[in-house]
Design a protein around this motif. Structure first.
Motif, PDB file in Angstrom:
ATOM      1  N   GLY A  33     -16.698  26.094  27.016  1.00  0.00           N
ATOM      2  CA  GLY A  33     -17.379  26.982  27.922  1.00  0.00           C
ATOM      3  C   GLY A  33     -19.367  27.437  27.866  1.00  0.00           C
ATOM      4  N   VAL A  34     -19.297  27.410  28.755  1.00  0.00           N
ATOM      5  CA  VAL A  34     -20.760  26.993  28.731  1.00  0.00           C
ATOM      6  C   VAL A  34     -21.931  28.534  29.436  1.00  0.00           C
ATOM      7  N   SER A  35     -23.321  28.952  28.911  1.00  0.00           N
ATOM      8  CA  SER A  35     -23.248  30.028  29.363  1.00  0.00           C
ATOM      9  C   SER A  35     -24.977  29.743  29.569  1.00  0.00           C
ATOM     10  N   ASN A  36     -25.711  30.637  30.547  1.00  0.00           N
ATOM     11  CA  ASN A  36     -26.843  30.483  30.356  1.00  0.00           C
ATOM     12  C   ASN A  36     -27.456  31.553  29.799  1.00  0.00           C
ATOM     13  N   ASP A  37     -28.804  31.238  29.136  1.00  0.00           N
ATOM     14  CA  ASP A  37     -29.436  32.416  28.036  1.00  0.00           C
ATOM     15  C   ASP A  37     -30.278  32.917  29.828  1.00  0.00           C
ATOM     16  N   ALA A  38     -30.076  33.982  29.666  1.00  0.00           N
ATOM     17  CA  ALA A  38     -31.368  34.691  30.968  1.00  0.00           C
ATOM     18  C   ALA A  38     -32.329  34.953  30.722  1.00  0.00           C
ATOM     19  N   LYS A  39     -32.674  34.803  29.142  1.00  0.00           N
ATOM     20  CA  LYS A  39     -33.843  35.331  28.954  1.00  0.00           C
ATOM     21  C   LYS A  39     -35.263  33.767  28.600  1.00  0.00           C
ATOM     22  N   ASP A  40     -34.224  33.044  28.564  1.00  0.00           N
ATOM     23  CA  ASP A  40     -34.875  31.883  28.495  1.00  0.00           C
ATOM     24  C   ASP A  40     -33.990  30.351  29.245  1.00  0.00           C
ATOM     25  N   GLU A  89     -15.197  34.231  26.271  1.00  0.00           N
ATOM     26  CA  GLU A  89     -16.804  34.533  26.521  1.00  0.00           C
ATOM     27  C   GLU A  89     -18.233  33.972  27.575  1.00  0.00           C
ATOM     28  N   HIS A  90     -17.642  33.121  28.361  1.00  0.00           N
ATOM     29  CA  HIS A  90     -18.204  32.006  28.515  1.00  0.00           C
ATOM     30  C   HIS A  90     -18.803  32.426  30.182  1.00  0.00           C
ATOM     31  N   GLN A  91     -19.723  31.936  30.779  1.00  0.00           N
ATOM     32  CA  GLN A  91     -19.928  32.551  32.092  1.00  0.00           C
ATOM     33  C   GLN A  91     -19.127  31.250  32.843  1.00  0.00           C
ATOM     34  N   VAL A  92     -18.985  30.357  32.743  1.00  0.00           N
ATOM     35  CA  VAL A  92     -18.371  28.716  33.206  1.00  0.00           C
ATOM     36  C   VAL A  92     -17.070  28.410  31.771  1.00  0.00           C
ATOM     37  N   THR A  93     -16.358  28.133  32.214  1.00  0.00           N
ATOM     38  CA  THR A  93     -15.154  27.058  31.299  1.00  0.00           C
ATOM     39  C   THR A  93     -14.353  26.718  32.501  1.00  0.00           C
ATOM     40  N   THR A  94     -13.577  25.488  31.499  1.00  0.00           N
ATOM     41  CA  THR A  94     -12.531  24.442  32.161  1.00  0.00           C
ATOM     42  C   THR A  94     -11.256  25.546  32.584  1.00  0.00           C
ATOM     43  N   ASP A  95     -11.862  26.839  32.289  1.00  0.00           N
ATOM     44  CA  ASP A  95     -10.385  28.106  33.486  1.00  0.00           C
ATOM     45  C   ASP A  95     -11.004  27.819  34.609  1.00  0.00           C
ATOM     46  N   ASN A  96     -12.316  28.077  34.506  1.00  0.00           N
ATOM     47  CA  ASN A  96     -12.686  28.787  35.871  1.00  0.00           C
ATOM     48  C   ASN A  96     -13.852  27.978  37.100  1.00  0.00           C
ATOM     49  N   VAL A  97     -13.792  27.039  36.238  1.00  0.00           N
ATOM     50  CA  VAL A  97     -15.451  25.763  36.747  1.00  0.00           C
ATOM     51  C   VAL A  97     -14.336  26.272  38.190  1.00  0.00           C
TER      52      VAL A  97
END
Length: 110
Positions: A33-40, A89-97
């Motif tokens: 899973g991987v998520s961008n940091d909205a503030k950085d 909890e991540h934005q992009v995952t191996t399940d939803n990519v």
């Protein structure tokens, strides 16, 4: 089953980093899973789950400082967390990519 979470800094947003990360995890039969940091705009949060050797290989590739795709995404630094961020909890995952409409014009090196 090993689990690890970390964040990376570098050229990691708006350069197809999230898709590249997930494709690298899939290539190694890892959950990720991987998520961008909205503030950085130079920070992305990541989690991996699976075989230790595969996780280590992926971490080593990320830490090499070399581009991981043809859009010049690369990691300058990797910082481990002492807790696990659940994959779901991540934005992009191996399940939803595959549910995202990614640019088709990217080559993956990870």
């Amino acid at each position: 089953m090993n689990k690890i979470s970390f964040y990376v800094t570098g050229n990691v947003q708006n350069v197809m980093f999230r898709q590249t990360f997930i494709r690298g995890a899939q290539k190694r039969e890892l959950k990720g899973g991987v998520s961008n940091d909205a503030k950085d705009p130079n920070r992305v949060y990541c989690s991996l789950e699976g075989e230790a050797a595969a996780i280590d290989e992926m971490i080593n590739k990320l830490q090499s400082g070399k581009p991981i795709n043809s859009w010049n995404a690369y990691v300058e630094a990797l910082h481990y967390y002492n807790h696990f961020i659940e994959i779901s909890e991540h934005q992009v995952t191996t399940d939803n990519v595959n549910q995202y409409h990614w640019s088709p014009n990217v080559e993956f090196y990870l």
